[in-house]
Design a protein around this motif. Structure first.
Motif, PDB file in Angstrom:
ATOM      1  N   THR A  22      -6.791   4.933  -5.175  1.00 41.26           N
ATOM      2  CA  THR A  22      -7.635   5.711  -4.284  1.00 41.26           C
ATOM      3  C   THR A  22      -8.328   6.735  -4.980  1.00 41.26           C
ATOM      4  O   THR A  22      -8.388   7.078  -6.172  1.00 41.26           O
ATOM      5  CB  THR A  22      -6.716   6.560  -3.119  1.00 41.26           C
ATOM      6  N   PRO A  82       0.917  -1.130  -0.093  1.00 42.74           N
ATOM      7  CA  PRO A  82       0.044  -0.054  -0.128  1.00 42.74           C
ATOM      8  C   PRO A  82       0.757   1.374   0.012  1.00 42.74           C
ATOM      9  O   PRO A  82       0.183   2.257  -0.594  1.00 42.74           O
ATOM     10  CB  PRO A  82      -0.738  -0.213   1.135  1.00 42.74           C
ATOM     11  N   GLN A 100      -0.840  -2.995  -6.418  1.00 40.61           N
ATOM     12  CA  GLN A 100      -0.918  -1.644  -6.014  1.00 40.61           C
ATOM     13  C   GLN A 100      -2.291  -0.920  -6.036  1.00 40.61           C
ATOM     14  O   GLN A 100      -3.288  -1.508  -6.536  1.00 40.61           O
ATOM     15  CB  GLN A 100       0.134  -0.883  -6.829  1.00 40.61           C
ATOM     16  N   LEU A 101      -2.290  -0.038  -5.244  1.00 33.34           N
ATOM     17  CA  LEU A 101      -3.641   0.559  -4.843  1.00 33.34           C
ATOM     18  C   LEU A 101      -3.968   1.946  -5.757  1.00 33.34           C
ATOM     19  O   LEU A 101      -3.030   2.607  -5.891  1.00 33.34           O
ATOM     20  CB  LEU A 101      -3.753   1.090  -3.423  1.00 33.34           C
TER      21      LEU A 101
END
Length: 281
Positions: A159, A133, A156-157
């Motif tokens: 948002t 993260p 992977q993030l």
């Protein structure tokens, strides 16, 4: 291909979505963690995210933070993460576990261990990938290269506040699946999710072939029914961790509660309502 790639290819061919429970390694102890993972597999979960306890949590809400603290206070060490995977894959004394597992790990832990050393140890222990993260996209090239060389998914993030040009770069350097954070802020259970989530997931589907999994804030069957039509997988963390922490009637009762909750979520995924949307293939 990693086991994560194989899983999502199979689910796509079957027209199914993935349930990805998150649990914290070593909470309350590593033996119980192994029993929980086996229970989730029995319930029908498709993959398990195993959180690596860390004293400086990145985006974890109070429930997961507390679980990490309990694990660290009970003496959790990184070596136990790998021993956990090895014991589950070896099948001693129980049958070998086939459920794919990925670690949720801070990039600082990977750096301290050595990126290649961490990946090699994780692969040898039976893990199929890592969700990182706090890995900045500007620093992800080396990790992406190493993970691809070992058929180890680097997740992977994205948002709600990630600019779209940055989302594209994150998708390029990710493998396995793309983790879409449903809400701004930390992990935790929420009753409502933002309507902008659907729009962003739809846009991402036009930009990447990676499966899209939604996490943060999914607390129960109703949200699962809403989100299942637009996601390839749903990640549920705090709701499981809270049940583990609330086990006042012993381990057996806790495992039954975890299994029943997982089965309830899986059933909800098969009966989606609300945000139904034709999936872009």
């Amino acid at each position: 291909m990693s086991d994560v790639d194989v899983l999502f290819a199979r689910l796509r061919s079957e027209g199914r979505k993935a349930l990805l429970p998150f649990i914290s390694a070593g909470d309350p102890d590593i033996e119980t963690t192994a029993a929980i993972i086996r229970t989730l597999a029995e319930a029908g979960a498709d993959m398990c995210e195993v959180g690596v306890p860390y004293s400086d949590p990145i985006a974890d809400g109070p429930v997961i933070q507390a679980s990490y603290q309990r694990a660290l206070e009970s003496g959790f060490r990184l070596s136990q993460l790998f021993e956990l995977g090895e014991s589950l894959r070896s099948g001693s004394p129980q049958p070998p576990l086939s459920l794919p597992m990925v670690t949720m790990v801070s990039y600082s832990i990977m750096l301290r261990t050595g990126i290649e050393a961490y990946v090699r140890r994780a692969v040898a222990a039976g893990y199929s990938g890592a969700i990182v993260p706090d890995l900045l996209v500007e620093e992800a090239d080396e990790a992406a290269r190493i993970c691809r060389a070992h058929d180890f998914s680097l997740v992977q993030l994205v948002t709600p506040t990630t600019p779209r040009d940055r989302q594209l770069r994150i998708a390029e350097l990710s493998s396995g699946f793309l983790y879409v954070v449903s809400v701004t802020g930390i992990t935790g259970e929420r009753r409502e999710l933002p309507p902008s989530l659907l729009e962003n997931v739809g846009w991402l589907r036009e930009q990447t072939e990676l499966p899209i999994c939604i996490g943060f804030g999914i607390s129960g069957p109703e949200q699962v029914r809403q989100l299942a039509p637009v996601a390839d997988g749903l990640i549920v963390g705090s709701a499981f961790v809270r049940r583990i922490a609330a086990a006042h009637d012993g381990r057996a009762a806790m495992l039954e509660d975890v299994k029943a909750f997982a089965e309830e979520l899986i059933q909800a995924m098969r009966e989606p309502v609300g945000l139904a949307s034709k999936r872009t293939q």
